[in-house]
Scaffold this active site. Structure first.
Site: not given
Length: 522
Positions: A148, A178, A253
């Site tokens: 992402h 992911d 992230s």
């Protein structure tokens, strides 16, 4: 603002000291012995400065940009990001984005979705975002991050601790876990790499360190513990997250979660937060899951997962009781996908898978994960229970990506049509009728579905609680086929006489998707 924060901290510390003294005084008054705490537990880990210093060069900031069409022919209307209330950085971001809207070249912070203006482009605007990543191969220039972070990016730039910036190309990505793999030209910069560790050896309470790029503030080190393991937060089919209280915020992230030996045991991916900031609920993809995906992305540029070709559902306590099982462990086969590796009858609807390739299946998602992690074309022993008997079958796995394409090509939704009501009987809160050519046509039921048509479901009944719908078809009762309403009622009576508390039904949707459910026999 800073003084208020310091004061709050002093008040909290003062309160804790007062409570500790009060507790100690009480213990002395009653003559109780005070517990002796190990110094290692009392003060936490020793300084992690040396460890952080050695790891920081391997952690990178990832900046992406994407040009998208603007509805008004320009970059106007871009939302200005709002940090958690009271954040000392809000003034900084207000000023930054005001500058951008007056003609800057774009900016943003955090994970995907925090936008910068393109400064007046024609019919488009540039969206920018920041994330984190880490080098795993200094020779080849391989970097791991979250999918992402780089999703739909037109341009990816990697920023190193020393300020060096390199353009990156996408090697491969996987939305299901992911994860994404990037590559930079290693000849243009001396890279430092880190290694994956064994997340399976990590224990709840172990110290961990997160390094990343929270809110655009690169090279940030936070320390905490593993709060929980194998967390399913419903973000994907293979959720087995490591939960940590090490501060993880937007922009972290794709960054690594290290153990105290400097090995990567997780990739920081998600947080739960009502404010947008860390509240001590961060989630990392375990290295045990990530390593196989990363290897496949490096080798093939895509994933190549094993595929069994079955629809599965949990074994509830009610289903276990109806099948005469001692516990509710395993994965119940709800249906077989046409053209799948087990479409030859090797595995059948109603089977309960207990072991896969020698590993126990405790819950339904264990089977999904184990199959996906297995090699395409591998022949595997599957231990299952079929109609009360345990048996072992051999299956050869197909490729999931091929199976998904096959299901997409075969799948087609049938529009709802009114339910016709032939001669009917009421059982267990359901009104049942015969499935014939007319009712099949009027209800849009596939030709290969056999059984008893449900024409109505009584409100507040056990069937309604289990979301049974009019227009569905009961194909089996207690793992035996039924074709008429009377046959269904007779089988329910037989279960009553046998002392069964629940009836196990196999129910088919109009398009043939099967599921098992239990209804209380009253």
């Amino acid at each position: 603002m800073g003084m208020d924060l310091v004061k709050s901290g002093n008040l909290i510390k003062s309160g804790l000291r007062t409570f500790a003294l009060a507790a100690a005084t009480t213990a002395l008054l009653v003559g109780a012995a005070l517990p002796t705490a190990s110094p290692a537990y009392a003060v936490g880990p020793e300084s992690v400065a040396d460890l952080a210093e050695s790891l920081l060069p391997a952690v990178v900031n990832i900046s992406t940009s994407q040009t998208i069409a603007g509805p008004d022919g320009g970059g106007s209307g871009v939302p200005m990001p709002k940090l958690p209330e009271g954040s000392p950085f809000q003034d900084f971001f207000d000023q930054f984005f005001n500058d951008q809207q007056q003609g800057g070249d774009g900016g943003g912070e955090g994970d995907n979705g925090d936008n910068g203006d393109n400064g007046g482009g024609q019919n488009s605007r540039k969206v920018q975002s920041l994330g984190s990543g880490f080098v795993i191969d200094a020779v080849e220039g391989i970097i791991v991050t979250n999918n992402h972070v780089i999703a739909d990016a037109d341009d990816i730039e990697v920023n190193f601790q020393d300020g060096k910036k390199l353009k990156a190309t996408l090697v491969g990505k996987d939305a299901k876990t992911d994860l994404a793999v990037l590559k930079v030209d290693a000849s243009k910069h001396k890279l430092v790499a880190v290694k994956f560790g064994d997340s399976e050896k990590a224990r709840i309470g172990d110290w961990v360190m997160a390094i990343g790029n929270p809110f655009g503030l690169g090279g940030t080190v936070t320390v905490g513990i593993i709060s929980a393991r194998n967390r399913d937060i419903q973000s994907g089919p293979y959720d087995r997250f490591i939960q940590t209280d090490a501060a993880i915020n937007r922009g972290n992230s794709g960054g690594p979660l290290f153990d105290m030996n400097g090995n990567v045991i997780g990739i920081n991916s998600a947080i739960i937060s009502p404010s947008g900031g860390s509240i001590g609920l961060g989630f990392s993809i375990p290295s045990e899951l990530a390593m196989g995906v990363v290897d496949q992305l490096r080798q093939f540029g895509e994933t190549r997962r094993g595929w069994l070709g079955v629809r599965i559902q949990p074994v509830t306590d009610d289903i276990a009781e109806s099948l005469g099982m001692a516990n509710s462990e395993g994965a119940l086969i709800a249906g077989i996908i046409k053209g799948s590796p087990v479409d030859d009858g090797t595995i059948q609807a109603g089977d309960v898978v207990k072991k896969f390739d020698g590993r126990d299946i405790k819950e339904v998602r264990d089977l999904s994960r184990m199959v996906a992690e297995s090699s395409v074309g591998k022949t595997i022993d599957v231990v299952l229970i079929r109609k009360g008997k345990e048996m072992t079958v051999k299956v050869t796995l197909g490729r999931m990506e091929d199976g998904e394409k096959k299901m997409a090509d075969n799948g087609s939704a049938t529009p709802d049509k009114s339910v016709i009501k032939p001669a009917e009987i009421k059982v267990l809160g359901m009104t049942l009728g015969e499935l014939n050519a007319d009712t099949r046509k009027l209800n849009g039921i596939a030709d290969d579905i056999k059984g008893v048509l449900i024409t109505a479901v009584e409100a507040n009944s056990a069937a309604a609680e289990k979301q049974v719908l009019a227009g569905e078809v009961i194909t089996e009762v207690a793992q035996e086929t039924v074709s008429t309403p009377k046959e269904f009622a007779d089988k329910i009576d037989a279960l009553k006489k046998d002392g069964r508390k629940n009836a196990l039904l196999m129910v088919s949707s109009k398009t043939g998707e099967l599921r098992f459910l239990t209804l209380r026999i009253e």
